[in-house]
Each structure stands twice: as structure tokens, then as C-alpha cells.
Design an enzyme around this catalytic site. Sequence first.
Site, PDB file in Angstrom:
ATOM      1  N   THR A   1       7.097  10.138 -19.764  1.00 10.08           N
ATOM      2  CA  THR A   1       5.582  10.158 -18.803  1.00 10.08           C
ATOM      3  C   THR A   1       6.005  11.650 -19.977  1.00 10.08           C
ATOM      4  O   THR A   1       6.518  12.698 -20.170  1.00 10.08           O
ATOM      5  CB  THR A   1       5.251  10.754 -17.808  1.00 10.08           C
ATOM      6  OG1 THR A   1       6.047  11.934 -17.364  1.00 10.08           O
ATOM      7  CG2 THR A   1       5.700   9.425 -16.148  1.00 10.08           C
TER       8      THR A   1
ATOM      9  N   ASP B   1       6.754  12.941   4.125  1.00  9.67           N
ATOM     10  CA  ASP B   1       6.860  11.395   3.745  1.00  9.67           C
ATOM     11  C   ASP B   1       8.166  11.497   4.169  1.00  9.67           C
ATOM     12  O   ASP B   1       9.345  11.862   3.478  1.00  9.67           O
ATOM     13  CB  ASP B   1       6.681  11.323   2.500  1.00  9.67           C
ATOM     14  CG  ASP B   1       4.834  10.551   2.231  1.00  9.67           C
ATOM     15  OD1 ASP B   1       4.046  10.643   3.806  1.00  9.67           O
ATOM     16  OD2 ASP B   1       4.403  11.229   1.193  1.00  9.67           O
TER      17      ASP B   1
ATOM     18  N   ASP C   1      -4.682  13.092  -4.354  1.00 13.83           N
ATOM     19  CA  ASP C   1      -5.421  14.234  -3.532  1.00 13.83           C
ATOM     20  C   ASP C   1      -4.783  15.677  -4.586  1.00 13.83           C
ATOM     21  O   ASP C   1      -4.107  15.645  -5.519  1.00 13.83           O
ATOM     22  CB  ASP C   1      -4.212  14.818  -2.083  1.00 13.83           C
ATOM     23  CG  ASP C   1      -4.587  13.472  -0.979  1.00 13.83           C
ATOM     24  OD1 ASP C   1      -6.306  14.082  -0.709  1.00 13.83           O
ATOM     25  OD2 ASP C   1      -3.899  12.777  -0.252  1.00 13.83           O
TER      26      ASP C   1
ATOM     27  N   ASP D   1      -2.771  11.414  -9.753  1.00  9.65           N
ATOM     28  CA  ASP D   1      -1.664  11.810  -8.564  1.00  9.65           C
ATOM     29  C   ASP D   1      -3.670  11.391  -7.738  1.00  9.65           C
ATOM     30  O   ASP D   1      -4.747  11.709  -8.555  1.00  9.65           O
ATOM     31  CB  ASP D   1      -1.574  12.856  -8.411  1.00  9.65           C
ATOM     32  CG  ASP D   1      -1.637  13.674  -6.897  1.00  9.65           C
ATOM     33  OD1 ASP D   1      -1.188  12.718  -6.066  1.00  9.65           O
ATOM     34  OD2 ASP D   1      -2.299  14.844  -7.048  1.00  9.65           O
TER      35      ASP D   1
HETATM   36  O1  M1P Z   1      -0.938  12.394  -1.370  1.00  5.96           O
HETATM   37  C1  M1P Z   1      -0.595  13.378  -0.206  1.00  5.96           C
HETATM   38  C2  M1P Z   1       0.135  13.299   0.508  1.00  5.96           C
HETATM   39  O2  M1P Z   1      -0.918  12.802   1.594  1.00  5.96           O
HETATM   40  C3  M1P Z   1      -1.214  13.226   3.167  1.00  5.96           C
HETATM   41  O3  M1P Z   1      -0.816  14.257   4.111  1.00  5.96           O
HETATM   42  P1  M1P Z   1      -1.661  15.003   5.045  1.00  5.96           P
HETATM   43  O4  M1P Z   1      -1.795  14.118   5.694  1.00  5.96           O
HETATM   44  O5  M1P Z   1      -0.236  15.589   5.089  1.00  5.96           O
HETATM   45  O6  M1P Z   1      -2.321  15.813   3.459  1.00  5.96           O
HETATM   46  C4  M1P Z   1      -0.841  11.367   3.568  1.00  5.96           C
HETATM   47  O7  M1P Z   1      -0.717  10.514   3.385  1.00  5.96           O
HETATM   48  C5  M1P Z   1       0.855  11.860   2.646  1.00  5.96           C
HETATM   49  O8  M1P Z   1       1.627  10.787   2.742  1.00  5.96           O
HETATM   50  C6  M1P Z   1       1.053  12.072   1.180  1.00  5.96           C
HETATM   51  O9  M1P Z   1       1.994  12.503   0.400  1.00  5.96           O
END
Ligand code: M1P
Length: 253
Positions: free
Chosen positions: A232, A187, A20, A18
Site C-alpha cells: 500500500t 479487539d 473512525d 479507515d
Molecule cells: O474502528 C475502531 C474501533 O471502533 C470501535 O471502538 P470503540 O467502541 O472502543 O470506540 C469498535 O467497533 C472497535 O472494534 C473498532 O476497532
Amino acid sequence: MISEFAYKERPDTLVLFDVDGTLTPARLTISDEVKFVLQALREKVVIGFVGGSDLSKQVEQLGATVLADFDYCFSENGLTAYRLGTELASQSFIDWIGEEEYNRFVVFVLKYLSSIELPKRRGTFLEFRNGMVNISPIGRNASVQERNEFEAYDKEHQVRAKFVQALKKEFSHLDLTYSIGGQISFDVFPTGWDKTYCLRHVESENFKEIHFFGDKTFEGGNDWEIYNDPRTIGHSVRSPEDTVRILRELFDL
Ligand code: M1P
């Protein structure tokens, strides 16, 4: 046929990440340490990322050479997919939902947004992507400070959770999933187009092991499905530093 991955120590192992909270802090950029560990890992196994965001955001976060730095790049859960820098065929949200229904959906979203109380509004409340739509009550143009403020406000007032309930009620005839994966938005995509979607792109490689690293592995988090998928081996992390620690231990880096 000799695989392009044959030069690796373990060409039959795929490690997916992943973005973030796993490779980078939320919406911020990758550190030199994480980059270095990924380079070393890539010598040993096949590596890829699978993020909810679109590719432009992953380029901002992981660097301009992202398509060359990973064997697999999966944006929007794999609805946009690259293998060794070459784009793979995929599906689109608009083809799935159809223009008429999508139009109704957007009109409902805009009406709902204009009817709720919020301390701040910025811009880009609805982002249309290949495999999903992303909806943000404050708007995607919010600064880092405004993001943090919205996140705290949302915790108290459940703005996103209530919005999702309203959409579920109005569009109950559509098989849609609503995923609150980040700080300021959620999303919306067809059920099944979560992060497990990307696994169909690697099926023909017959990997013996597929590892997945993610931070939102709890039920309702956007890593939950792939983390728990029988295909996984899931690793739940708290931060990019945690990811590095586990990688060093597991792959002797
Ligand atoms: O990767 C996690 C999420 O990151 C963004 O979320 P936010 O802007 O709310 O912090 C978005 O790009 C979202 O689509 C994605 O799931």
C-alpha cells in the site's frame, strides 16, 4: 474478461479508507462533503473502506446504502467482505479458536471484569463478531458522554492496557493480537487478522496502486500494519477534513 471497473478513469487504482477518524469523526456519521468527494473519487478509481467495527456499525456511520456506495466494503478488518454488494468468502474467529478455548477465554474475561474498579458500567461487555471479539470494560451500551468519560478515565488508569496484559499472560499459548483501536474497547483476533487481512480479497485484481488512508497509523494503532504494508501507499490523516484535502490534491477532485 472486461472488469466491472473498466469504466473508471484509473481502474487499476484502489483507494481504501479507515472509517473512525478518517471518513467520520469517531463513532459518528459521515458528512455530506465527505460523501460528495467519495462519489467523485469513485468515478476515477476503485474505492473501499476497511474498518475494525462490524457492518451494522458502519451502516450507522456511512449510511444505509453503504454496500452500494463503495466498490469494496471490509468490516472487521476484512473478515466480513463485500465486492460490488456481493459477500466474499471468509474465515471466522470461532472456527480458528475452537469452542473449548473460546469458552475459557470468555470465563476469564467475565471474571476479570467483575474484579476491577470502575466508576460506571453499562451493558454488552463482550461482543462476539465473525472475525474477532470486542471487549469493553464500560460496555458497548455507553452513551457518547459516557464514552468520553471512560476514555479520560482509561488514559489515567490504563484499564484496557492492564486488561490486555492479563489476557496475554493467561493465553500466551494462543497467537492472538490485542488492538486498542477505539475509545472504550479493544479487539482480539488471531495475529495477522489486522487490516492487512483485507488485501487478500483484492489480490486477484492486480491493482497497480493501492492507497490507504487512516488516522491510527502510529505503532500500536489499528492502522499501523496496513499503513506500513509494502503493498500500500499510506496516507496518515488527522480528521475527515484532512482526508478530503489530500484526496482533492492527489486525485484532482
Ligand atoms: O474502528 C475502531 C474501533 O471502533 C470501535 O471502538 P470503540 O467502541 O472502543 O470506540 C469498535 O467497533 C472497535 O472494534 C473498532 O476497532
